[in-house]
Scaffold this motif. Structure first.
Motif, PDB file in Angstrom:
ATOM      1  N   ASN A  41       0.822  -1.210   0.000  1.00  0.00           N
ATOM      2  CA  ASN A  41       0.000   0.000   0.000  1.00  0.00           C
ATOM      3  C   ASN A  41       0.855   1.259   0.000  1.00  0.00           C
ATOM      4  OD1 ASN A  41       0.974  -0.064   2.593  1.00  0.00           O
ATOM      5  ND2 ASN A  41      -0.993  -0.381   3.575  1.00  0.00           N
ATOM      6  N   GLY A  42       1.814   1.330  -0.886  1.00  0.00           N
ATOM      7  CA  GLY A  42       2.682   2.504  -0.958  1.00  0.00           C
ATOM      8  C   GLY A  42       2.498   3.271  -2.260  1.00  0.00           C
ATOM      9  N   GLY A  43       3.002   4.484  -2.284  1.00  0.00           N
ATOM     10  CA  GLY A  43       3.004   5.295  -3.499  1.00  0.00           C
ATOM     11  C   GLY A  43       1.628   5.757  -3.946  1.00  0.00           C
ATOM     12  N   GLY A  44       0.655   5.778  -3.028  1.00  0.00           N
ATOM     13  CA  GLY A  44      -0.678   6.238  -3.384  1.00  0.00           C
ATOM     14  C   GLY A  44      -1.582   5.152  -3.942  1.00  0.00           C
ATOM     15  N   TRP A  45      -1.090   3.907  -3.960  1.00  0.00           N
ATOM     16  CA  TRP A  45      -1.858   2.793  -4.518  1.00  0.00           C
ATOM     17  C   TRP A  45      -1.885   1.608  -3.562  1.00  0.00           C
ATOM     18  CZ3 TRP A  45      -4.403   2.694  -9.179  1.00  0.00           C
ATOM     19  CH2 TRP A  45      -4.150   3.765 -10.048  1.00  0.00           C
ATOM     20  N   ASP A  46      -3.027   0.928  -3.525  1.00  0.00           N
ATOM     21  CA  ASP A  46      -3.099  -0.405  -2.950  1.00  0.00           C
ATOM     22  C   ASP A  46      -2.871  -1.358  -4.119  1.00  0.00           C
ATOM     23  OD1 ASP A  46      -3.767   0.605  -0.441  1.00  0.00           O
ATOM     24  OD2 ASP A  46      -5.916   0.519  -0.852  1.00  0.00           O
ATOM     25  N   HIS A  47      -1.996  -2.319  -3.937  1.00  0.00           N
ATOM     26  CA  HIS A  47      -1.598  -3.204  -5.036  1.00  0.00           C
ATOM     27  C   HIS A  47      -1.443  -4.624  -4.525  1.00  0.00           C
ATOM     28  CE1 HIS A  47       1.773  -5.144  -7.373  1.00  0.00           C
ATOM     29  NE2 HIS A  47       0.809  -5.008  -8.274  1.00  0.00           N
ATOM     30  N   ASP A  75     -16.975  -3.476   0.086  1.00  0.00           N
ATOM     31  CA  ASP A  75     -17.455  -2.268  -0.577  1.00  0.00           C
ATOM     32  C   ASP A  75     -16.383  -1.555  -1.402  1.00  0.00           C
ATOM     33  OD1 ASP A  75     -15.954  -1.447   1.604  1.00  0.00           O
ATOM     34  OD2 ASP A  75     -17.321   0.175   2.156  1.00  0.00           O
ATOM     35  N   GLU A  76     -15.188  -2.124  -1.491  1.00  0.00           N
ATOM     36  CA  GLU A  76     -14.113  -1.495  -2.266  1.00  0.00           C
ATOM     37  C   GLU A  76     -14.130  -1.976  -3.717  1.00  0.00           C
ATOM     38  OE1 GLU A  76     -10.258  -0.549   0.079  1.00  0.00           O
ATOM     39  OE2 GLU A  76     -10.932  -2.530   0.772  1.00  0.00           O
ATOM     40  N   VAL A  77     -13.929  -1.031  -4.632  1.00  0.00           N
ATOM     41  CA  VAL A  77     -13.796  -1.342  -6.052  1.00  0.00           C
ATOM     42  C   VAL A  77     -12.307  -1.417  -6.357  1.00  0.00           C
ATOM     43  CG1 VAL A  77     -14.219  -0.506  -8.400  1.00  0.00           C
ATOM     44  CG2 VAL A  77     -15.950  -0.155  -6.619  1.00  0.00           C
ATOM     45  N   VAL A  78     -11.881  -2.505  -6.974  1.00  0.00           N
ATOM     46  CA  VAL A  78     -10.489  -2.656  -7.411  1.00  0.00           C
ATOM     47  C   VAL A  78     -10.497  -3.024  -8.891  1.00  0.00           C
ATOM     48  CG1 VAL A  78      -9.751  -3.339  -5.098  1.00  0.00           C
ATOM     49  CG2 VAL A  78     -10.256  -5.098  -6.791  1.00  0.00           C
ATOM     50  N   MET A  79      -9.349  -2.937  -9.520  1.00  0.00           N
ATOM     51  CA  MET A  79      -9.309  -3.206 -10.960  1.00  0.00           C
ATOM     52  C   MET A  79      -8.099  -4.044 -11.340  1.00  0.00           C
ATOM     53  SD  MET A  79      -8.326   0.570 -12.338  1.00  0.00           S
ATOM     54  CE  MET A  79      -7.153   1.581 -11.458  1.00  0.00           C
ATOM     55  N   GLU A  80      -8.285  -4.817 -12.406  1.00  0.00           N
ATOM     56  CA  GLU A  80      -7.177  -5.399 -13.144  1.00  0.00           C
ATOM     57  C   GLU A  80      -6.964  -4.424 -14.289  1.00  0.00           C
ATOM     58  OE1 GLU A  80      -7.113  -9.650 -14.001  1.00  0.00           O
ATOM     59  OE2 GLU A  80      -8.840  -9.836 -12.689  1.00  0.00           O
ATOM     60  N   LEU A  81      -5.767  -3.969 -14.472  1.00  0.00           N
ATOM     61  CA  LEU A  81      -5.500  -2.858 -15.382  1.00  0.00           C
ATOM     62  C   LEU A  81      -4.822  -3.335 -16.663  1.00  0.00           C
ATOM     63  CD1 LEU A  81      -5.526   0.273 -15.546  1.00  0.00           C
ATOM     64  CD2 LEU A  81      -3.269   0.225 -14.509  1.00  0.00           C
ATOM     65  N   HIS A  82      -5.334  -2.881 -17.779  1.00  0.00           N
ATOM     66  CA  HIS A  82      -4.706  -3.149 -19.074  1.00  0.00           C
ATOM     67  C   HIS A  82      -4.171  -1.817 -19.604  1.00  0.00           C
ATOM     68  CE1 HIS A  82      -6.233  -7.302 -19.683  1.00  0.00           C
ATOM     69  NE2 HIS A  82      -7.062  -6.879 -18.748  1.00  0.00           N
ATOM     70  N   PRO A  83      -2.885  -1.535 -19.384  1.00  0.00           N
ATOM     71  CA  PRO A  83      -2.332  -0.245 -19.814  1.00  0.00           C
ATOM     72  C   PRO A  83      -2.152  -0.195 -21.330  1.00  0.00           C
ATOM     73  CG  PRO A  83      -0.605  -1.630 -18.931  1.00  0.00           C
ATOM     74  CD  PRO A  83      -1.891  -2.382 -18.743  1.00  0.00           C
ATOM     75  N   ASP A 103      -6.480   7.678  -3.092  1.00  0.00           N
ATOM     76  CA  ASP A 103      -7.050   9.007  -2.883  1.00  0.00           C
ATOM     77  C   ASP A 103      -8.199   9.366  -3.812  1.00  0.00           C
ATOM     78  OD1 ASP A 103      -5.223   9.457  -0.836  1.00  0.00           O
ATOM     79  OD2 ASP A 103      -3.704  10.201  -2.230  1.00  0.00           O
ATOM     80  N   GLU A 104      -8.677   8.415  -4.597  1.00  0.00           N
ATOM     81  CA  GLU A 104      -9.807   8.698  -5.474  1.00  0.00           C
ATOM     82  C   GLU A 104     -10.588   7.422  -5.748  1.00  0.00           C
ATOM     83  OE1 GLU A 104      -8.476   9.439  -9.760  1.00  0.00           O
ATOM     84  OE2 GLU A 104      -6.648   9.792  -8.612  1.00  0.00           O
ATOM     85  N   ALA A 105     -11.831   7.579  -6.094  1.00  0.00           N
ATOM     86  CA  ALA A 105     -12.689   6.433  -6.402  1.00  0.00           C
ATOM     87  C   ALA A 105     -12.477   6.008  -7.851  1.00  0.00           C
ATOM     88  CB  ALA A 105     -14.146   6.804  -6.178  1.00  0.00           C
ATOM     89  N   ILE A 106     -12.561   4.716  -8.088  1.00  0.00           N
ATOM     90  CA  ILE A 106     -12.497   4.199  -9.449  1.00  0.00           C
ATOM     91  C   ILE A 106     -13.886   4.355 -10.057  1.00  0.00           C
ATOM     92  CG2 ILE A 106     -12.184   2.122 -10.846  1.00  0.00           C
ATOM     93  CD1 ILE A 106     -10.300   1.086  -8.610  1.00  0.00           C
TER      94      ILE A 106
END
Length: 114
Positions: A41-47, A75-83, A103-106
């Motif tokens: 949970n560093g750098g502004g991201w949960d990963h 209740d948390e929204v998380v994502m698998e990201l395709h850059p 710091d922001e909602a997805i």
């Protein structure tokens, strides 16, 4: 993201490999397959990253849902990201990731669309 000490109490975790202030590495078993996971949970991201141990297969949707339940609240929204293709990084085949900005909602589509 759940607190790290809460994550490691999950009954599916078979071994805590390493614990640090901003992350934890652990193994967990889903059905007969074992996975190595890093949650941080560093750098502004949960990963959260997941890699199958002693196997060559991509984690399934069910495995990713189980991992989401281990590491995040319902209740948390998380994502698998395709850059963008130019930003691809692949250091480990069969490794997948879950991401959540701190710091922001997805944004999500309307419930009817999902």
């Amino acid at each position: 993201m759940k607190k790290l000490d809460e994550i490691v109490k999950n009954r599916l975790i078979t071994k805590v490999v390493k614990m640090a202030e901003d992350g934890v590495m652990f193994n967990f078993k889903y059905k007969s397959r074992e996975y190595e996971v890093i949650a941080s949970n560093g750098g502004g991201w949960d990963h959260v990253s997941i890699y199958p141990l002693h196997q060559k297969h991509m984690p399934s949707w069910d495995v990713m849902c189980t991992l989401k339940n281990i590491c995040f609240n319902d209740d948390e929204v998380v994502m698998e990201l395709h850059p963008a293709k130019k930003d691809y990084v692949n250091l480990a085949e069969y490794c997948l990731h879950l991401w959540k900005p701190q710091d922001e909602a997805i944004p999500t589509p309307p419930k009817l669309f999902v």
